[in-house]
Write a protein that holds these residues in place. Structure first.
Motif, PDB file in Angstrom:
ATOM      1  N   LEU A 265      -7.049   2.584  13.079  1.00 13.76           N
ATOM      2  CA  LEU A 265      -5.701   2.861  12.582  1.00 13.76           C
ATOM      3  C   LEU A 265      -5.171   1.564  11.990  1.00 13.76           C
ATOM      4  O   LEU A 265      -5.296   0.501  12.609  1.00 13.76           O
ATOM      5  N   ILE A 266      -4.589   1.659  10.790  1.00 15.33           N
ATOM      6  CA  ILE A 266      -4.081   0.453  10.123  1.00 15.33           C
ATOM      7  C   ILE A 266      -2.621   0.667   9.723  1.00 15.33           C
ATOM      8  O   ILE A 266      -2.334   1.099   8.607  1.00 15.33           O
ATOM      9  N   PRO A 267      -1.678   0.396  10.627  1.00 15.89           N
ATOM     10  CA  PRO A 267      -0.278   0.404  10.209  1.00 15.89           C
ATOM     11  C   PRO A 267      -0.008  -0.887   9.416  1.00 15.89           C
ATOM     12  O   PRO A 267      -0.355  -1.980   9.871  1.00 15.89           O
TER      13      PRO A 267
ATOM     14  N   GLY B 247       3.270  -4.278   1.139  1.00 17.73           N
ATOM     15  CA  GLY B 247       2.544  -5.402   0.557  1.00 17.73           C
ATOM     16  C   GLY B 247       1.040  -5.206   0.572  1.00 17.73           C
ATOM     17  O   GLY B 247       0.328  -5.712  -0.284  1.00 17.73           O
ATOM     18  N   LEU B 248       0.556  -4.452   1.528  1.00 18.42           N
ATOM     19  CA  LEU B 248      -0.867  -4.132   1.581  1.00 18.42           C
ATOM     20  C   LEU B 248      -1.167  -2.887   0.755  1.00 18.42           C
ATOM     21  O   LEU B 248      -2.053  -2.880  -0.092  1.00 18.42           O
ATOM     22  N   TRP B 249      -0.393  -1.824   0.981  1.00 17.86           N
ATOM     23  CA  TRP B 249      -0.700  -0.530   0.360  1.00 17.86           C
ATOM     24  C   TRP B 249      -0.451  -0.495  -1.139  1.00 17.86           C
ATOM     25  O   TRP B 249      -1.022   0.344  -1.835  1.00 17.86           O
ATOM     26  N   LYS B 250       0.342  -1.400  -1.669  1.00 11.58           N
ATOM     27  CA  LYS B 250       0.560  -1.427  -3.119  1.00 11.58           C
ATOM     28  C   LYS B 250      -0.631  -2.009  -3.874  1.00 11.58           C
ATOM     29  O   LYS B 250      -0.742  -1.834  -5.083  1.00 11.58           O
ATOM     30  N   VAL B 251      -1.516  -2.713  -3.160  1.00 11.45           N
ATOM     31  CA  VAL B 251      -2.636  -3.360  -3.856  1.00 11.45           C
ATOM     32  C   VAL B 251      -4.007  -2.848  -3.424  1.00 11.45           C
ATOM     33  O   VAL B 251      -5.023  -3.295  -3.958  1.00 11.45           O
ATOM     34  N   MET B 252      -4.066  -1.933  -2.452  1.00  7.31           N
ATOM     35  CA  MET B 252      -5.360  -1.361  -2.082  1.00  7.31           C
ATOM     36  C   MET B 252      -5.189   0.050  -1.532  1.00  7.31           C
ATOM     37  O   MET B 252      -4.147   0.391  -0.992  1.00  7.31           O
ATOM     38  N   SER B 253      -6.230   0.822  -1.683  1.00  4.09           N
ATOM     39  CA  SER B 253      -6.212   2.208  -1.197  1.00  4.09           C
ATOM     40  C   SER B 253      -6.482   2.242   0.309  1.00  4.09           C
ATOM     41  O   SER B 253      -6.951   1.253   0.894  1.00  4.09           O
TER      42      SER B 253
ATOM     43  N   GLN C 107      -8.885   3.839   1.748  1.00  3.57           N
ATOM     44  CA  GLN C 107     -10.321   3.678   1.961  1.00  3.57           C
ATOM     45  C   GLN C 107     -10.752   2.222   1.817  1.00  3.57           C
ATOM     46  O   GLN C 107     -11.602   1.749   2.571  1.00  3.57           O
ATOM     47  N   GLU C 108     -10.174   1.509   0.856  1.00  2.34           N
ATOM     48  CA  GLU C 108     -10.510   0.084   0.708  1.00  2.34           C
ATOM     49  C   GLU C 108     -10.126  -0.683   1.966  1.00  2.34           C
ATOM     50  O   GLU C 108     -10.887  -1.530   2.442  1.00  2.34           O
TER      51      GLU C 108
ATOM     52  N   GLU D 270      -6.824 -10.456   1.626  1.00  2.00           N
ATOM     53  CA  GLU D 270      -7.231  -9.688   0.440  1.00  2.00           C
ATOM     54  C   GLU D 270      -6.011  -9.243  -0.365  1.00  2.00           C
ATOM     55  O   GLU D 270      -6.033  -9.261  -1.593  1.00  2.00           O
ATOM     56  N   ALA D 271      -4.940  -8.846   0.314  1.00  5.47           N
ATOM     57  CA  ALA D 271      -3.714  -8.450  -0.392  1.00  5.47           C
ATOM     58  C   ALA D 271      -3.122  -9.639  -1.152  1.00  5.47           C
ATOM     59  O   ALA D 271      -2.674  -9.496  -2.294  1.00  5.47           O
ATOM     60  N   VAL D 272      -3.144 -10.808  -0.537  1.00  3.44           N
ATOM     61  CA  VAL D 272      -2.666 -12.033  -1.213  1.00  3.44           C
ATOM     62  C   VAL D 272      -3.550 -12.334  -2.414  1.00  3.44           C
ATOM     63  O   VAL D 272      -3.059 -12.640  -3.503  1.00  3.44           O
TER      64      VAL D 272
END
Length: 96
Positions: free
Chosen positions: A41-43, A47-53, A55-56, A77-79
């Motif tokens: 689970l990844i809450p 900032g994270l979800w705007k740059v990766m899906s 599944q990524e 990775e988001a940075v």
């Protein structure tokens, strides 16, 4: 504490009407069953979800046994992907 335009801290901004159009305080909510097939689970924040899906994020997190290392890697990775929003992330592992 993260600052917005170096004016105020985040909690103060939620009550500042002049910044209301720039802030969102209502959460996205989904119901899901957590069962024996649930691995991770990844809450995380926008900032994270705007740059990766989804599944990524799962693919990256599954590369690490340690959830703390996985969350740090997701943030890195988001940075790296030039996220412009705040980045908060927790990785919860249900199985190894």
């Amino acid at each position: 504490m993260v600052k917005i335009q170096r004016k105020k801290s985040i909690p103060e901004n939620f009550s500042d009407k002049s910044l209301k159009s720039h802030l969102r305080s209502d959460p996205d909510i989904q119901w899901a069953n957590i069962d024996n097939n649930t691995d991770i689970l990844i809450p995380a924040s926008d900032g994270l979800w705007k740059v990766m899906s989804n599944q990524e994020a799962v693919d990256i997190a599954k590369k690490f046994k340690d959830p703390q290392k996985a969350s740090k890697q997701l943030i890195a990775e988001a940075v790296k992907r030039d996220s412009k929003d705040d980045i908060s992330c927790v990785v919860v592992r249900f199985r190894q």
